[in-house]
Enzyme design. Structure first.
Site, PDB file in Angstrom:
ATOM      1  N   GLU A  43       0.964  -1.290   0.005  1.00 63.72           N
ATOM      2  CA  GLU A  43      -0.088  -0.051   0.078  1.00 63.72           C
ATOM      3  C   GLU A  43       0.935   1.233   0.071  1.00 63.72           C
ATOM      4  O   GLU A  43       1.808   1.383   0.965  1.00 63.72           O
ATOM      5  CB  GLU A  43      -0.827  -0.001   1.268  1.00 63.72           C
ATOM      6  CG  GLU A  43      -1.625   1.265   1.585  1.00 63.72           C
ATOM      7  CD  GLU A  43      -2.498   1.743   0.509  1.00 63.72           C
ATOM      8  OE1 GLU A  43      -3.294   1.152  -0.215  1.00 63.72           O
ATOM      9  OE2 GLU A  43      -2.450   2.947   0.160  1.00 63.72           O
ATOM     10  N   GLY A  56     -22.371   0.925   2.060  1.00 63.61           N
ATOM     11  CA  GLY A  56     -23.473  -0.181   2.489  1.00 63.61           C
ATOM     12  C   GLY A  56     -22.734  -1.468   1.574  1.00 63.61           C
ATOM     13  O   GLY A  56     -22.250  -1.280   0.458  1.00 63.61           O
ATOM     14  N   ARG A 118     -16.758   3.739   6.464  1.00 62.49           N
ATOM     15  CA  ARG A 118     -15.867   2.825   5.729  1.00 62.49           C
ATOM     16  C   ARG A 118     -14.656   2.663   6.616  1.00 62.49           C
ATOM     17  O   ARG A 118     -14.133   1.387   6.818  1.00 62.49           O
ATOM     18  CB  ARG A 118     -15.218   3.651   4.554  1.00 62.49           C
ATOM     19  CG  ARG A 118     -16.049   3.771   3.347  1.00 62.49           C
ATOM     20  CD  ARG A 118     -15.804   4.922   2.530  1.00 62.49           C
ATOM     21  NE  ARG A 118     -16.620   5.007   1.469  1.00 62.49           N
ATOM     22  CZ  ARG A 118     -16.643   4.324   0.264  1.00 62.49           C
ATOM     23  NH1 ARG A 118     -15.327   3.831  -0.070  1.00 62.49           N
ATOM     24  NH2 ARG A 118     -17.379   4.544  -0.586  1.00 62.49           N
ATOM     25  N   ARG A 201     -20.381  14.626   0.454  1.00 63.58           N
ATOM     26  CA  ARG A 201     -20.594  13.630   1.264  1.00 63.58           C
ATOM     27  C   ARG A 201     -20.305  14.113   2.658  1.00 63.58           C
ATOM     28  O   ARG A 201     -19.195  14.638   3.055  1.00 63.58           O
ATOM     29  CB  ARG A 201     -20.081  12.330   0.836  1.00 63.58           C
ATOM     30  CG  ARG A 201     -18.452  12.660   0.626  1.00 63.58           C
ATOM     31  CD  ARG A 201     -18.055  11.627  -0.434  1.00 63.58           C
ATOM     32  NE  ARG A 201     -17.894  10.100  -0.327  1.00 63.58           N
ATOM     33  CZ  ARG A 201     -16.950   9.401  -0.868  1.00 63.58           C
ATOM     34  NH1 ARG A 201     -15.965   9.857  -1.479  1.00 63.58           N
ATOM     35  NH2 ARG A 201     -17.070   8.073  -0.415  1.00 63.58           N
ATOM     36  N   ASP A 344     -12.147  -1.481  -8.294  1.00 68.51           N
ATOM     37  CA  ASP A 344     -12.200  -0.223  -8.883  1.00 68.51           C
ATOM     38  C   ASP A 344     -11.143  -0.355 -10.148  1.00 68.51           C
ATOM     39  O   ASP A 344     -11.561   0.351 -11.085  1.00 68.51           O
ATOM     40  CB  ASP A 344     -12.402   1.115  -8.407  1.00 68.51           C
ATOM     41  CG  ASP A 344     -13.526   1.418  -7.768  1.00 68.51           C
ATOM     42  OD1 ASP A 344     -14.456   0.459  -7.682  1.00 68.51           O
ATOM     43  OD2 ASP A 344     -13.676   2.345  -7.048  1.00 68.51           O
ATOM     44  N   ALA A 357     -17.765  -1.508  -4.098  1.00 71.03           N
ATOM     45  CA  ALA A 357     -17.038  -2.407  -3.132  1.00 71.03           C
ATOM     46  C   ALA A 357     -17.603  -3.782  -3.076  1.00 71.03           C
ATOM     47  O   ALA A 357     -16.795  -4.537  -3.197  1.00 71.03           O
ATOM     48  CB  ALA A 357     -17.297  -1.828  -1.847  1.00 71.03           C
TER      49      ALA A 357
HETATM   50  C1  LIG Z   1     -19.627   8.433  -2.846  1.00 73.11           C
HETATM   51  C2  LIG Z   1     -19.533   7.017  -3.083  1.00 73.11           C
HETATM   52  C3  LIG Z   1     -20.390   6.058  -2.362  1.00 73.11           C
HETATM   53  C4  LIG Z   1     -20.121   4.896  -2.387  1.00 73.11           C
HETATM   54  N1  LIG Z   1     -21.174   3.809  -2.019  1.00 73.11           N
HETATM   55  C5  LIG Z   1     -20.923   2.485  -1.902  1.00 73.11           C
HETATM   56  C6  LIG Z   1     -21.657   1.476  -1.133  1.00 73.11           C
HETATM   57  O1  LIG Z   1     -22.476   2.177  -0.387  1.00 73.11           O
HETATM   58  N2  LIG Z   1     -21.330   0.251  -1.619  1.00 73.11           N
HETATM   59  C7  LIG Z   1     -20.504   0.039  -2.269  1.00 73.11           C
HETATM   60  O2  LIG Z   1     -20.504  -1.206  -2.503  1.00 73.11           O
HETATM   61  N3  LIG Z   1     -19.974   0.731  -3.081  1.00 73.11           N
HETATM   62  C8  LIG Z   1     -19.908   1.946  -2.820  1.00 73.11           C
HETATM   63  N4  LIG Z   1     -18.986   2.852  -3.469  1.00 73.11           N
HETATM   64  C9  LIG Z   1     -17.925   2.359  -4.218  1.00 73.11           C
HETATM   65  C10 LIG Z   1     -16.765   1.899  -3.541  1.00 73.11           C
HETATM   66  O3  LIG Z   1     -16.542   2.960  -2.640  1.00 73.11           O
HETATM   67  C11 LIG Z   1     -15.680   1.414  -4.336  1.00 73.11           C
HETATM   68  O4  LIG Z   1     -15.967   0.765  -5.284  1.00 73.11           O
HETATM   69  C12 LIG Z   1     -14.577   0.695  -3.689  1.00 73.11           C
HETATM   70  O5  LIG Z   1     -14.210   1.493  -2.447  1.00 73.11           O
HETATM   71  C13 LIG Z   1     -13.360   0.550  -4.281  1.00 73.11           C
HETATM   72  O6  LIG Z   1     -12.380  -0.297  -3.634  1.00 73.11           O
HETATM   73  P1  LIG Z   1     -11.050  -0.649  -4.099  1.00 73.11           P
HETATM   74  O7  LIG Z   1     -10.250  -1.189  -2.922  1.00 73.11           O
HETATM   75  O8  LIG Z   1     -11.067  -1.297  -5.504  1.00 73.11           O
HETATM   76  O9  LIG Z   1     -10.254   0.755  -4.439  1.00 73.11           O
HETATM   77  P2  LIG Z   1      -9.739   1.830  -3.654  1.00 73.11           P
HETATM   78  O10 LIG Z   1     -10.694   2.079  -2.287  1.00 73.11           O
HETATM   79  O11 LIG Z   1      -9.488   3.048  -4.557  1.00 73.11           O
HETATM   80  O12 LIG Z   1      -8.120   1.353  -2.997  1.00 73.11           O
HETATM   81  C14 LIG Z   1      -7.300   1.479  -3.721  1.00 73.11           C
HETATM   82  C15 LIG Z   1      -5.908   1.320  -2.843  1.00 73.11           C
HETATM   83  O13 LIG Z   1      -4.931   1.366  -3.675  1.00 73.11           O
HETATM   84  C16 LIG Z   1      -3.725   2.115  -3.140  1.00 73.11           C
HETATM   85  N5  LIG Z   1      -2.849   2.370  -4.501  1.00 73.11           N
HETATM   86  C17 LIG Z   1      -3.088   3.193  -5.679  1.00 73.11           C
HETATM   87  N6  LIG Z   1      -2.131   3.183  -6.529  1.00 73.11           N
HETATM   88  C18 LIG Z   1      -1.128   2.425  -5.609  1.00 73.11           C
HETATM   89  C19 LIG Z   1       0.178   2.048  -6.053  1.00 73.11           C
HETATM   90  N7  LIG Z   1       0.717   2.343  -7.399  1.00 73.11           N
HETATM   91  N8  LIG Z   1       0.868   1.503  -5.292  1.00 73.11           N
HETATM   92  C20 LIG Z   1       0.490   1.002  -3.882  1.00 73.11           C
HETATM   93  N9  LIG Z   1      -0.820   1.245  -3.751  1.00 73.11           N
HETATM   94  C21 LIG Z   1      -1.708   2.026  -4.430  1.00 73.11           C
HETATM   95  C22 LIG Z   1      -4.767   3.551  -2.768  1.00 73.11           C
HETATM   96  O14 LIG Z   1      -3.811   4.116  -1.713  1.00 73.11           O
HETATM   97  C23 LIG Z   1      -5.921   2.661  -2.148  1.00 73.11           C
HETATM   98  O15 LIG Z   1      -5.465   2.388  -0.561  1.00 73.11           O
HETATM   99  C24 LIG Z   1     -19.358   4.274  -3.371  1.00 73.11           C
HETATM  100  C25 LIG Z   1     -18.364   5.301  -4.059  1.00 73.11           C
HETATM  101  C26 LIG Z   1     -18.573   6.519  -4.050  1.00 73.11           C
HETATM  102  C27 LIG Z   1     -17.634   7.578  -4.584  1.00 73.11           C
END
Ligand SMILES: Cc1cc2nc3c(=O)[nH]c(=O)nc-3n(C[C@H](O)[C@H](O)[C@H](O)COP(=O)(O)OP(=O)(O)OC[C@H]3O[C@@H](n4cnc5c(N)ncnc54)[C@H](O)[C@@H]3O)c2cc1C
Length: 476
Positions: A43, A56, A118, A201, A344, A357
């Protein structure tokens, strides 16, 4: 047999690198840990952190969490508020612009789609990851195949340090570097696109929210139900209680009159564009001008200083696949087939179906199962053939097969989400030319069918299908 006389378990044969410790990366880590597959999570930040904002987990996501590891599910249930009495939960749509009356309800289930902060979820899950498995301050900048045909990937980090792994899973979010490494910097899918919506938010103290809207619209202790969407032209507001009713999570989504996001700095190759910009309560209140006074007052509870969050997604330029090719025509890094993206990083969608998520959790489950299948096959091979060059080659082949199987099982469903999410937001904002904004029955039907596509998914069958697909790819 006493444990001291038990033979030590065979050495697990693959090492997985996870890039990124968001929800997808942490859940994948826990899935691998549960299956005794060695991994390191890298990370870039100094800690596993998330916003205070709410999230959620949809019913499909909850079922997937239980299959990742029952302990992961138990921790989820500890953080999410369980309602006494086994009441059916609903999403409730209210006419936020007009009467503020509830115009439609969508049954979710009992103790389903529970929300929380979160940070509370991630902190509780991160505590389950065994010490020494997470490396902080490690920002991946490049990957290449190890010279000498060893079948391993070499990762280079921002501080110059290099590490090796058998397979690398990029869970590095919407601005994913790993996606860019797979597809090449010139691929349009290397970057997400602005959806023309931004959001505010905030967590509003529950006492203030309840004084304004009453407990039936706010707290989870209320007998009545508490997840609301207030709809109006070009905006909507989502509310639900978090942190055991200390706060009401308020999300205001606004259609941007300017379809080009100007908040970002667009810093050039390899740099994230900035997707936040200074906003303020005046702007938030403008978005609900002429709405029902109660909803204007609710938006008035937001803090004065606010940040706009631009909503980007992968809908316009979808990734053609979630793993790379060894010979990447588009300029990929060349270790593509041992590198895949999840969460994502693969298929970012807007928040309007509350499932980004959850889809990351489903990805993590499939990957954990497939990498376990690789380990199982390798152990059989090791017993048959002993170690050596042949086994190393086989290891890379099996890891590739796992990533192809992961892609084949996950691609269609996850690619559907960004478009479905945009479509639902257009319905909420009265921007679907075929459906009047206040044709609540049709808005409800169209929304409900998309929610049910997400919620009713059989994650157990997904796992079975992934294992079958792996065998098929291995045998091909
Ligand atoms: C306003 C809002 C509300 C939402 N509500 C919901 C909900 O209610 N339910 C739901 O299921 N989803 C919801 N989502 C979607 C959800 O937040 C995302 O789909 C989810 O958090 C994505 O998680 P992730 O781990 O794939 O990516 P991220 O959370 O973006 O995590 C990526 C991680 O990788 C790290 N990183 C990035 N680049 C590098 C690198 N080069 N080297 C090392 N580390 C790196 C970052 O620091 C980060 O910690 C919502 C989104 C938004 C914007």
């Amino acid at each position: 047999m006493p444990s001291s006389t038990m033979p030590s378990p065979p050495k697990p044969p693959i090492h997985v690198a996870i890039i990124g410790g968001g929800i997808t990366g942490v859940i994948l880590a826990l899935g691998l840990q549960h299956r005794n597959i060695p991994f390191t999570l890298y990370e870039r930040l100094p800690a596993l952190t998330e916003l205070g904002a709410g999230i959620g987990f949809s019913p499909n996501a909850e079922r997937a969490l239980a299959l990742v590891d029952p302990e992961v599910h138990r921790v989820y249930k500890r953080v999410a508020p369980t309602r006494a009495g086994g009441l059916m939960e609903y999403f409730q749509w209210a006419d936020g612009h007009g009467s503020n009356e509830v115009v439609a309800r969508l049954a979710i289930g009992v103790d389903a789609f529970q929300g929380g902060r979160r940070a509370d979820f991630v902190e509780a899950w991160a505590a389950l990851v065994e010490g020494g498995r997470v490396r902080f301050g490690m920002e991946l900048v490049d990957c290449r195949m190890k010279e000498g045909g060893d079948g391993r990937v070499v990762m280079r980090f921002a501080d110059g340090e290099e590490e090796e792994a058998d397979v690398v899973i990029g869970c590095d979010g919407i601005h994913s570097l790993t996606r860019r490494l797979i597809l090449g910097p010139s691929s349009p899918s290397s970057r997400p696109s602005y959806t023309g919506k931004y959001c505010y938010r905030s967590l509003v103290p529950m006492a203030h929210a309840t004084a304004l809207l009453g407990p039936a619209r706010t707290t989870s202790r209320s007998k009545s139900l508490n997840r609301f969407l207030y709809l109006g032209p070009d905006a909507h507001v989502v509310t639900y209680p978090v942190a055991r009713d200390q706060f009401l999570n308020v999300l205001l989504v606004v259609t941007d009159p300017d379809p080009t996001w100007r908040g970002g700095k667009g810093e050039g190759e390899g740099k994230e564009r900035h997707h936040t910009a200074p906003g303020d309560k005046e702007d938030a209140l403008r978005a609900v001008e002429g709405w029902n006074p109660a909803i204007r007052a609710l938006v008035g509870l937001l803090p004065d200083a606010l940040q706009k969050w631009a909503i980007f997604d992968m809908h316009e330029h979808p990734a053609p696949r979630y793993y790379g090719l060894d010979q990447e025509g588009g300029g990929g890094c060349g270790c593509g087939s041992l590198l895949a993206v999840a969460g994502d990083a693969a298929h970012a969608a807007g928040p309007h179906l509350g499932s980004g998520a959850g889809f990351g959790v489903e990805d993590a489950l499939v990957l954990a199962e497939l990498l376990e299948a690789v380990g199982e096959k390798l152990q059989l091979l090791q017993q048959d053939e002993g170690e050596g060059g042949k086994e190393k080659k086989k290891k890379a082949d099996l890891c590739r097969a796992a990533l192809v199987a992961y892609n084949n099982v996950r691609y269609e469903r996850t690619q559907w989400l960004p478009g479905a999410t945009r479509a639902v937001c257009a319905l909420f904002h009265g921007q679907n030319e075929a459906v009047r904004r206040d044709d609540w029955d049709t808005v409800m039907q169209e929304t409900s069918k998309r929610f049910h596509t997400i919620w009713d998914y059989d994650v157990g069958e997904m796992v079975e299908e992934a294992r079958r697909e792996f065998e098929k790819v291995v045998g091909a």
